[in-house]
Design an enzyme around this catalytic site. Structure first.
Site, PDB file in Angstrom:
ATOM      1  N   HIS A   3      -0.615  -6.761  18.296  1.00 22.63           N
ATOM      2  CA  HIS A   3      -1.251  -7.967  18.817  1.00 22.63           C
ATOM      3  C   HIS A   3      -0.503  -9.235  18.407  1.00 22.63           C
ATOM      4  O   HIS A   3      -0.718 -10.299  18.995  1.00 22.63           O
ATOM      5  CB  HIS A   3      -2.712  -8.049  18.355  1.00 22.63           C
TER       6      HIS A   3
ATOM      7  N   ARG B 121     -14.195   6.759  -0.739  1.00 15.88           N
ATOM      8  CA  ARG B 121     -14.768   5.691  -1.563  1.00 15.88           C
ATOM      9  C   ARG B 121     -14.238   4.351  -1.074  1.00 15.88           C
ATOM     10  O   ARG B 121     -13.053   4.060  -1.174  1.00 15.88           O
ATOM     11  CB  ARG B 121     -14.403   5.922  -3.026  1.00 15.88           C
TER      12      ARG B 121
ATOM     13  N   HIS C  96      16.398  -0.632   1.008  1.00 11.30           N
ATOM     14  CA  HIS C  96      16.768   0.387   1.998  1.00 11.30           C
ATOM     15  C   HIS C  96      17.785   1.373   1.428  1.00 11.30           C
ATOM     16  O   HIS C  96      17.761   2.566   1.785  1.00 11.30           O
ATOM     17  CB  HIS C  96      17.285  -0.280   3.262  1.00 11.30           C
TER      18      HIS C  96
ATOM     19  N   HIS D 114       4.263  -1.395  -0.745  1.00 10.42           N
ATOM     20  CA  HIS D 114       3.325  -0.293  -0.509  1.00 10.42           C
ATOM     21  C   HIS D 114       4.105   1.011  -0.564  1.00 10.42           C
ATOM     22  O   HIS D 114       5.257   1.088  -0.114  1.00 10.42           O
ATOM     23  CB  HIS D 114       2.673  -0.460   0.863  1.00 10.42           C
TER      24      HIS D 114
ATOM     25  N   SER E 174      -1.436   6.641  -3.385  1.00 10.06           N
ATOM     26  CA  SER E 174      -1.192   5.471  -2.554  1.00 10.06           C
ATOM     27  C   SER E 174      -1.238   4.232  -3.435  1.00 10.06           C
ATOM     28  O   SER E 174      -2.138   4.092  -4.265  1.00 10.06           O
ATOM     29  CB  SER E 174      -2.242   5.367  -1.446  1.00 10.06           C
TER      30      SER E 174
ATOM     31  N   GLY F  36     -15.682   9.400   4.889  1.00  8.18           N
ATOM     32  CA  GLY F  36     -16.611   9.194   3.786  1.00  8.18           C
ATOM     33  C   GLY F  36     -15.954   8.977   2.454  1.00  8.18           C
ATOM     34  O   GLY F  36     -16.539   9.272   1.411  1.00  8.18           O
TER      35      GLY F  36
ATOM     36  N   HIS G   5       0.484  -6.549  -5.179  1.00  6.64           N
ATOM     37  CA  HIS G   5       0.453  -7.932  -4.696  1.00  6.64           C
ATOM     38  C   HIS G   5       0.807  -8.865  -5.857  1.00  6.64           C
ATOM     39  O   HIS G   5      -0.073  -9.302  -6.609  1.00  6.64           O
ATOM     40  CB  HIS G   5      -0.934  -8.298  -4.152  1.00  6.64           C
TER      41      HIS G   5
ATOM     42  N   ASN H  88       3.173   5.472  -0.384  1.00  4.35           N
ATOM     43  CA  ASN H  88       2.251   6.597  -0.513  1.00  4.35           C
ATOM     44  C   ASN H  88       2.965   7.906  -0.243  1.00  4.35           C
ATOM     45  O   ASN H  88       3.946   7.963   0.506  1.00  4.35           O
ATOM     46  CB  ASN H  88       1.007   6.435   0.377  1.00  4.35           C
ATOM     47  N   VAL H  89       2.496   8.933  -0.904  1.00  5.23           N
ATOM     48  CA  VAL H  89       2.942  10.306  -0.665  1.00  5.23           C
ATOM     49  C   VAL H  89       1.683  11.154  -0.595  1.00  5.23           C
ATOM     50  O   VAL H  89       0.776  10.996  -1.411  1.00  5.23           O
ATOM     51  CB  VAL H  89       3.899  10.803  -1.768  1.00  5.23           C
TER      52      VAL H  89
END
Length: 303
Positions: free
Chosen positions: A173, A258, A143, A104, A90, A256, A94, A106-107
């Site tokens: 929100h 890190r 894209h 961003h 992941s 749990g 920035h 992730n795999v």
């Protein structure tokens, strides 16, 4: 189940991306290997206060356990009582320059096993782009690379996973998307292990081709306090999404994981304002009107 090929791919991907981003930044990512008392561990690669990256992280994790957190079993009751293993890479970048988008990717792979029964497994992943100042050519390029990653695995992949990204990276929100989207998928097992592994590998392998041309176009653009101020304000939306909605963040904290590695995705400088609105007709207003809405980027800008 033999998960070693997945682990080897993920570690190679992490190293490749870190190496390329170090070349761009000029500074070195720190390496922090960690272990999890409940089982497993990972390698966090992080840069802070770099020349190009204000903060960037590329994490590998492989964690195991015997009891899944409620966020994982609520929709999948068949996982209860199984030993599980989750691994993935992941990353979040920035950049300091407000004209370069945050990105961003992730795999990941998940498997839950129980003696005498078939393993339950799936892949997930994706990549998305969060600009502060919008450029149509950047959105189209990003894209296009997402589509190229998925095209070998079926014509329905890109439109389906693009829709999944638009729906997932959405702040309910605020009633607005986090950025201009990309692709996102989860619980992918249809087609068998090799098909899903190869698809996920293609997504990871296309990340640099999707992001680096944008970095090259925008990285030297001049900016001032106004642009930095707006960047910090919009980064607040990033924080809100990660802490309220992001499944990976919730799973990591509840299982749990890190904490420092989980929260490395947070931007270093963020601002919030009460009921702030951009100046009509400004480039800041254009981000809202032209970019922060689902769009068919490839269909609208076909040549």
């Amino acid at each position: 189940m033999n998960t070693q090929p997945v682990k080897e791919f993920l570690l190679e991907l992490q190293e490749l991306i870190v190496e390329r981003m170090e070349q761009i930044d000029g500074q070195t990512f720190r390496r922090d290997a960690w272990e999890r008392p409940e089982g497993g561990g990972g390698i966090t690669r992080l840069i802070e206060e770099g020349d190009f990256l204000e903060r960037g992280g590329v994490n590998f994790s492989q964690v195991t356990g015997g009891k899944l957190p409620p966020s994982a079993t609520a929709q999948r009751p068949e996982l209860a009582g199984r030993r599980w293993q989750a691994m993935g890479v992941s990353l979040v970048m920035h950049p300091r320059n407000p004209y370069v988008p945050t990105t961003h990717m992730n795999v990941r792979f998940f498997v839950a096993e129980k003696p005498g029964e078939e393993p339950v497994w799936w892949f997930g992943g994706g990549m998305d782009l969060t600009p502060y100042y919008g450029f149509e050519e950047d959105a189209v390029h990003f894209h296009a690379m997402c589509k190229r990653a998925l095209d070998p695995f079926g014509a329905d992949g890109y439109p389906r996973f693009k829709r999944g990204c638009d729906e997932y990276f959405f702040l309910k929100h605020r009633n607005e998307p986090r950025g201009i989207g990309g692709i996102f998928y989860d619980d992918l097992s249809a087609g068998g292990f090799e098909h899903c592994f190869n698809l996920t590998g293609s997504v990871g392998d296309h990340f640099l081709a999707a992001y680096l041309p944008i970095v090259e176009r925008r990285g030297e653009m001049p900016y001032g306090e106004r642009e930095r101020d707006f960047q910090a304000y919009r980064r607040g939306r990033y924080v809100e999404f990660n802490l309220v909605f992001d499944r990976g963040t919730l799973f990591g904290l509840q299982s749990g994981g890190r904490t420092e590695s989980i929260l490395m995705s947070m931007p270093p400088i963020v601002k919030w304002r009460y009921d702030w609105q951009p100046e009509p007709g400004s480039e800041e207003a254009r981000l809202y009107s032209d970019f922060l809405r689902p769009r068919d980027w490839l269909g609208e800008f076909q040549t």
